[in-house]
Design a protein around this motif. Structure first.
Motif, PDB file in Angstrom:
ATOM      1  N   VAL A 116      63.537  15.179 -53.297  1.00  0.00           N
ATOM      2  CA  VAL A 116      62.777  14.032 -52.783  1.00  0.00           C
ATOM      3  C   VAL A 116      62.144  14.425 -51.447  1.00  0.00           C
ATOM      4  O   VAL A 116      62.314  13.770 -50.441  1.00  0.00           O
ATOM      5  CB  VAL A 116      63.712  12.814 -52.631  1.00  0.00           C
ATOM      6  CG1 VAL A 116      63.971  12.151 -53.947  1.00  0.00           C
ATOM      7  CG2 VAL A 116      65.022  13.202 -51.974  1.00  0.00           C
ATOM      8  N   SER A 117      61.449  15.525 -51.450  1.00  0.00           N
ATOM      9  CA  SER A 117      60.919  16.096 -50.215  1.00  0.00           C
ATOM     10  C   SER A 117      59.750  15.308 -49.655  1.00  0.00           C
ATOM     11  O   SER A 117      59.399  15.486 -48.508  1.00  0.00           O
ATOM     12  CB  SER A 117      60.491  17.545 -50.449  1.00  0.00           C
ATOM     13  OG  SER A 117      59.502  17.614 -51.459  1.00  0.00           O
ATOM     14  N   THR A 121      61.433   5.785 -43.831  1.00  0.00           N
ATOM     15  CA  THR A 121      61.312   5.679 -42.364  1.00  0.00           C
ATOM     16  C   THR A 121      60.848   6.989 -41.720  1.00  0.00           C
ATOM     17  O   THR A 121      59.867   6.995 -40.951  1.00  0.00           O
ATOM     18  CB  THR A 121      62.652   5.224 -41.763  1.00  0.00           C
ATOM     19  OG1 THR A 121      62.994   3.946 -42.305  1.00  0.00           O
ATOM     20  CG2 THR A 121      62.553   5.118 -40.249  1.00  0.00           C
ATOM     21  N   PRO A 122      61.489   8.141 -41.961  1.00  0.00           N
ATOM     22  CA  PRO A 122      60.989   9.373 -41.335  1.00  0.00           C
ATOM     23  C   PRO A 122      59.614   9.788 -41.856  1.00  0.00           C
ATOM     24  O   PRO A 122      58.811  10.338 -41.099  1.00  0.00           O
ATOM     25  CB  PRO A 122      62.064  10.408 -41.692  1.00  0.00           C
ATOM     26  CG  PRO A 122      62.767   9.864 -42.875  1.00  0.00           C
ATOM     27  CD  PRO A 122      62.731   8.386 -42.718  1.00  0.00           C
ATOM     28  N   ARG A 127      65.536  15.436 -39.943  1.00  0.00           N
ATOM     29  CA  ARG A 127      66.322  14.279 -40.378  1.00  0.00           C
ATOM     30  C   ARG A 127      66.129  14.031 -41.870  1.00  0.00           C
ATOM     31  O   ARG A 127      67.095  13.785 -42.612  1.00  0.00           O
ATOM     32  CB  ARG A 127      65.898  13.050 -39.571  1.00  0.00           C
ATOM     33  CG  ARG A 127      66.550  11.765 -40.065  1.00  0.00           C
ATOM     34  CD  ARG A 127      65.890  10.545 -39.449  1.00  0.00           C
ATOM     35  NE  ARG A 127      66.352   9.335 -40.116  1.00  0.00           N
ATOM     36  CZ  ARG A 127      65.786   8.155 -39.947  1.00  0.00           C
ATOM     37  NH1 ARG A 127      64.734   8.041 -39.130  1.00  0.00           N
ATOM     38  NH2 ARG A 127      66.245   7.101 -40.586  1.00  0.00           N
ATOM     39  N   LEU A 128      64.861  14.103 -42.318  1.00  0.00           N
ATOM     40  CA  LEU A 128      64.576  13.911 -43.740  1.00  0.00           C
ATOM     41  C   LEU A 128      65.264  14.976 -44.582  1.00  0.00           C
ATOM     42  O   LEU A 128      65.810  14.697 -45.662  1.00  0.00           O
ATOM     43  CB  LEU A 128      63.053  13.945 -43.953  1.00  0.00           C
ATOM     44  CG  LEU A 128      62.559  13.707 -45.386  1.00  0.00           C
ATOM     45  CD1 LEU A 128      62.968  12.324 -45.870  1.00  0.00           C
ATOM     46  CD2 LEU A 128      61.041  13.867 -45.451  1.00  0.00           C
ATOM     47  N   GLU A 129      65.271  16.204 -44.072  1.00  0.00           N
ATOM     48  CA  GLU A 129      65.908  17.308 -44.790  1.00  0.00           C
ATOM     49  C   GLU A 129      67.416  17.066 -44.945  1.00  0.00           C
ATOM     50  O   GLU A 129      68.003  17.319 -46.010  1.00  0.00           O
ATOM     51  CB  GLU A 129      65.649  18.615 -44.031  1.00  0.00           C
ATOM     52  CG  GLU A 129      66.069  19.858 -44.785  1.00  0.00           C
ATOM     53  CD  GLU A 129      65.691  21.121 -44.027  1.00  0.00           C
ATOM     54  OE1 GLU A 129      65.310  22.097 -44.659  1.00  0.00           O
ATOM     55  OE2 GLU A 129      65.793  21.106 -42.784  1.00  0.00           O
ATOM     56  N   PHE A 154      72.430   3.784 -34.750  1.00  0.00           N
ATOM     57  CA  PHE A 154      72.643   5.133 -35.256  1.00  0.00           C
ATOM     58  C   PHE A 154      72.160   5.238 -36.702  1.00  0.00           C
ATOM     59  O   PHE A 154      72.370   4.333 -37.514  1.00  0.00           O
ATOM     60  CB  PHE A 154      74.122   5.497 -35.167  1.00  0.00           C
ATOM     61  CG  PHE A 154      74.676   5.321 -33.790  1.00  0.00           C
ATOM     62  CD1 PHE A 154      74.313   6.191 -32.772  1.00  0.00           C
ATOM     63  CD2 PHE A 154      75.512   4.266 -33.488  1.00  0.00           C
ATOM     64  CE1 PHE A 154      74.806   6.028 -31.491  1.00  0.00           C
ATOM     65  CE2 PHE A 154      76.008   4.089 -32.221  1.00  0.00           C
ATOM     66  CZ  PHE A 154      75.650   4.970 -31.206  1.00  0.00           C
ATOM     67  N   GLU A 155      71.547   6.339 -37.028  1.00  0.00           N
ATOM     68  CA  GLU A 155      70.872   6.490 -38.305  1.00  0.00           C
ATOM     69  C   GLU A 155      71.778   7.184 -39.320  1.00  0.00           C
ATOM     70  O   GLU A 155      72.826   7.710 -39.004  1.00  0.00           O
ATOM     71  CB  GLU A 155      69.599   7.312 -38.113  1.00  0.00           C
ATOM     72  CG  GLU A 155      68.630   6.694 -37.096  1.00  0.00           C
ATOM     73  CD  GLU A 155      67.537   7.674 -36.707  1.00  0.00           C
ATOM     74  OE1 GLU A 155      67.706   8.876 -36.971  1.00  0.00           O
ATOM     75  OE2 GLU A 155      66.535   7.242 -36.153  1.00  0.00           O
ATOM     76  N   GLY A 156      71.289   7.227 -40.582  1.00  0.00           N
ATOM     77  CA  GLY A 156      71.980   7.985 -41.629  1.00  0.00           C
ATOM     78  C   GLY A 156      72.497   7.080 -42.726  1.00  0.00           C
ATOM     79  O   GLY A 156      72.812   5.924 -42.511  1.00  0.00           O
ATOM     80  N   LEU A 157      72.606   7.629 -43.907  1.00  0.00           N
ATOM     81  CA  LEU A 157      73.058   6.866 -45.055  1.00  0.00           C
ATOM     82  C   LEU A 157      74.561   6.646 -45.061  1.00  0.00           C
ATOM     83  O   LEU A 157      75.068   5.878 -45.845  1.00  0.00           O
ATOM     84  CB  LEU A 157      72.674   7.598 -46.352  1.00  0.00           C
ATOM     85  CG  LEU A 157      71.230   7.420 -46.829  1.00  0.00           C
ATOM     86  CD1 LEU A 157      70.983   8.326 -48.004  1.00  0.00           C
ATOM     87  CD2 LEU A 157      70.976   5.987 -47.220  1.00  0.00           C
TER      88      LEU A 157
END
Length: 822
Positions: A295-296, A478-479, A512-514, A642-645
């Motif tokens: 999902v690049s 978002t990114p 971040r996306l990576e 703070f970000e992240g899944l």
């Protein structure tokens, strides 16, 4: 009448009485006197040896008569022995072969009778026989009555067998029946389809047979003794919704949801067998295999979402297909109902043995019968449920739609189909698919026959999938949006110096996306079981030092201090273990923005490597700690900062689990958190065990029976995993039974780490076993470990039964409470 004719008719009647008594024994029909199995002592034998040979002489036919009579008794003894060994059907099957020989004896008696009648010579019957015609008539009447009872019993057995086989064949679910030893004796057509073997190939197998190749829900091999049917035989309790995989002969794995119901003799209360139903949940498990491709960029994400929508459409088509198959099952059951009216008690028994809700209603729609499964689910008897009606158990939000469709079905006579939530005895609502069809005669509806199928698991998977796609879409977009905005700004700036900060910010968002994509791909591989774990020697000092150094290069705001390191070589996957420590360190940096340092320590403790990462940041509220196991969870009070899944801890937990380890957290709001993980070391030394009738000790548990207070005092020690918890619990079950105790003080004060992976087994399996063994009162003393306490609370929350439980923080209070119980 000619005395010779009377004499031989008497012999024939005695032979027929012997044969009828033998058949009565084999068909379990009570008789005042069983067959005499000795060919010398039976009435026909006495006639031959004590009378006929002397009266009529040793003519050739009499010698043949002796041989046939002896052969009949040899066969009879074998059949009775088979019946006593529990092989009644095999004995009954052999009866026809013996009766063919018995017919030869009757024919031979007739031939000898005619020969003597035509040429009596000096062959008059001995006078001392004193033959009584009334006795002869009594023999004939006894034979006729026994024969009538036997034929009726055979007809009833055949009728029940045919009806039961028809019910099993009509069901879409696979049904197998095993005897009290776990040996498979029957399987329907759906079972053959799902398991990839014919009924003849399966017959005689047990759950321990290597033919199954079974897999537990977590992907590990599942021992046969933990199969739902074997647990039902062992505990006498129903086993509900066990998920397991079966490797078929074509090496394809089919995942099944298995329900097992023990069959218990009404009088002796002995377990005589077990009936199990199961259906295919392979497609449901595949729901979790999401976002498998890269999902690049945003376009790839949109394609992934479209593919997921197509997958959902396929699932809907499959559900429609399943509904159609269930319709066929409903029609089959409707046709069977008319045929089994003469044996209603047997039919009710068969419906109760099927682990699915079955019900009937009158022509005007009033509920008039529910099977035992409904009673067990709702916690009421049949009369109470019929009195309340479905309205008392359907979720209020679903009730209006259900009533509307039910009234429409009653008005039109069409099939009734609806999904609703039903309230179980524990207060929870469970999704079901209800289907009902009318049974009509001469176009007049006589009754409605319905079933409720549990679809709660499918509903939960659909909800999880939708939530995951929503979160993933937002986090990935978002990114990408930020990168797009920075690129638009860059296109308008020509000065290289002014470009530099925007390029750096754009690069940060790309990194971040990576990371997000990497986490998503790892989750996909974990769900599909496609992550490879290397087993190689790892220098643990170098692993910790290298990872700390790597993370230190990414931050200038924190000093990461490596305080203690174990000098040890560990066998495992170095890259994956570095990934775990890297995740812990990254979280510590992220969630302690105002702190300046992070402490890292490692040690060997009780044949385990223990690693801790301590930060001095915001901390985690107690009620949120257990949620960190959830794959997609982020602590609420930091979600905006703070970000992240939140996938990192889930991935780390899976990596540690594959190494036989676990992780846990200790935290305090405003003071920071300490994340721990444990890796077990191989211990080749045989554990020391001390065992008497009232005392047991090994490295994990100490059990002492307090005879004065009639209680078991239990002290759990050290680190635990699922295997050690199950082992200790089963030892505790043994001591509760042997000492006839009904109360336990369960001390977890010395427990370290996390044993939550065993919590569901303790609540769903062990506590019901303990209740059946006599446990009434259970005092649990908490461990200082937060995760251990949460595991204990979870096991008690899901426990079914009437055991009185209480939590304590010290042993003295627990002992005082349990001693005051009656």
């Amino acid at each position: 009448m000619n005395p010779i004719i009377l004499d031989f008719e008497q012999a024939k009647s005695k032979h027929l009485l012997f044969k009828s008594r033998l058949r009565s024994i084999l068909y379990d029909i009570p008789v005042e006197e069983g067959p005499v199995l000795s060919h010398h002592e039976c009435s026909v034998g006495k006639w031959i040896y004590g009378h006929a040979l002397a009266a009529y002489g040793h003519i050739p036919e009499m010698h043949e008569l002796e041989m046939i009579h002896a052969e009949i008794h040899i066969s009879a003894r074998k059949l009775v022995a088979l019946h006593k060994d529990g092989k009644s059907q095999e004995a009954r099957n052999g009866l026809s072969e013996m009766e063919a020989v018995a017919d030869q004896l009757v024919n031979l008696l007739g031939l000898v009778e005619k020969k003597l009648e035509n040429d009596p010579g000096n062959h008059e019957p001995i006078a001392v026989l004193n033959f009584n015609p009334e006795e002869y008539n009594d023999l004939l009447r006894s034979n006729a009555e026994l024969d009538k009872r036997i034929k009726q019993q055979i007809a009833d057995n055949n009728e029940s067998s045919l009806k039961y086989e028809a019910v099993l064949s009509a069901l879409h679910e696979g049904i197998i029946i095993q005897d009290s030893a776990g040996v498979l004796i029957s399987a329907n057509q759906s079972a053959e389809r799902l398991l990839g073997m014919t009924a003849d190939q399966m017959r005689g197998l047990t759950s321990m047979s290597p033919d199954w190749g079974s897999i537990a829900e977590n992907g590990e091999p599942l021992p046969g003794e933990l199969h739902a049917p074997m647990l039902a035989l062992k505990t006498g309790l129903s086993q509900i919704n066990q998920i397991l995989g079966i490797t078929k002969k074509d090496q394809k794995v089919v995942w099944l949801s298995v329900n097992s119901q023990p069959l218990i003799h009404k009088e002796t209360e002995e377990i005589t067998g077990v009936v199990s139903s199961f259906f295919d949940v392979t497609a449901t498990r595949e729901y979790e295999a999401l976002l498998k491709d890269s999902v690049s960029e945003q376009q790839a994400l949109n394609e992934e979402l479209a593919a997921s929508n197509e997958e959902q459409a396929a699932v809907n088509e499959e559900l429609i297909s399943t509904n159609e198959e269930l319709t066929v099952s409903q029609e089959s059951i409707r046709h069977l109902l008319e045929k089994v009216e003469a044996s209603e008690s047997r039919f009710r028994f068969m419906l109760n043995a099927i682990p699915q809700q079955v019900w009937t209603a009158t022509a005007d729609g009033a509920l008039d019968y529910v099977n035992q499964v409904v009673c067990d689910d709702f916690g009421y008897n049949t009369e109470e449920i019929v009195g309340h009606g479905w309205q008392a158990f359907i979720h209020p939000d679903d009730l209006e739609n259900c009533l509307k469709k039910w009234l429409k079905a009653l008005e039109t006579g069409n099939e009734y189909v609806v999904e609703f939530r039903l309230k179980f005895k524990d207060g929870n609502y469970v999704w079901h698919l209800a289907r009902a069809v009318p049974f009509a005669e001469n176009k007049e509806i006589l009754l409605w026959l319905g079933t409720n199928t549990n679809i709660d698991l499918q509903k939960m998977n659909e909800q999880r999938k939708d939530e995951f796609l929503s979160i993933a879409s937002h986090e990935l977009k978002t990114p990408l949006t930020s990168i797009k905005a920075y690129n638009q700004i860059v296109q308008k700036i020509s000065d290289p110096e002014k470009l530099r900060p925007f390029l750096k910010k754009s690069a940060d968002h790309i990194a971040r996306l990576e990371r997000l994509i990497g986490d998503l791909l790892d989750v996909t591989k974990i769900n599909a079981g496609k992550i490879y774990y290397a087993q190689e020697p790892v220098n643990f000092r170098e692993l910790m030092a290298h990872t700390v150094e790597s993370v230190q290069h990414t931050t200038s705001s924190h000093e990461i201090i490596l305080q203690t390191v174990p000098e040890i070589t560990y066998s495992g996957d170095q890259l994956r273990l570095e990934q775990v420590l890297h995740n812990f360190l990254s979280n510590a940096v992220k969630y302690s923005p105002e702190a300046g340092k992070i402490l890292v320590n490692g040690k060997v403790d009780e044949d385990n490597i223990i690693v801790s990462v301590q930060d001095f940041g915001i901390g985690i509220a107690r009620e949120n700690i257990d949620k960190l196991f959830n794959r997609y969870y982020r602590v609420d009070n930091t979600a905006m900062r703070f970000e992240g899944l939140g996938l990192g801890l889930f991935i780390s937990a899976e990596i540690l689990r594959k190494h036989g380890g676990s992780f846990w957290i200790e935290s305090e709001i405003g003071k920071g958190s300490t994340f721990y993980f444990r890796l077990p070391l191989q211990n080749i030394q045989k554990p020391e065990v001390t065992k008497t009738t009232t005392f047991y000790r090994d490295r994990h548990i100490i059990i002492n029976y307090n005879q004065t207070q009639r209680r078991l005092d239990v002290d759990w020690t050290g680190f635990h995993d699922e295997e050690s918890v199950k082992h200790g619990c089963l030892i505790l079950l043994e001591y509760l039974q042997n000492n006839k105790s009904d109360r336990i003080v369960n001390d977890n004060t010395h427990v370290l780490g996390n044993w939550s992976e065993a919590a569901e087994w303790v609540g769903n399996i062990w506590f019901p076993m303990m209740e059946k063994a006599g446990l009434k009162y259970f005092a649990h003393v908490f461990s200082p470990s937060t995760f251990s306490e949460l595991a204990a609370r979870k096991s008690i929350d899901i426990m079914a039964g009437i055991i009185t439980t209480q939590f304590f923080s010290d042993v003295d209070a627990a002992e005082l409470w349990i001693n005051n119980q009656p």
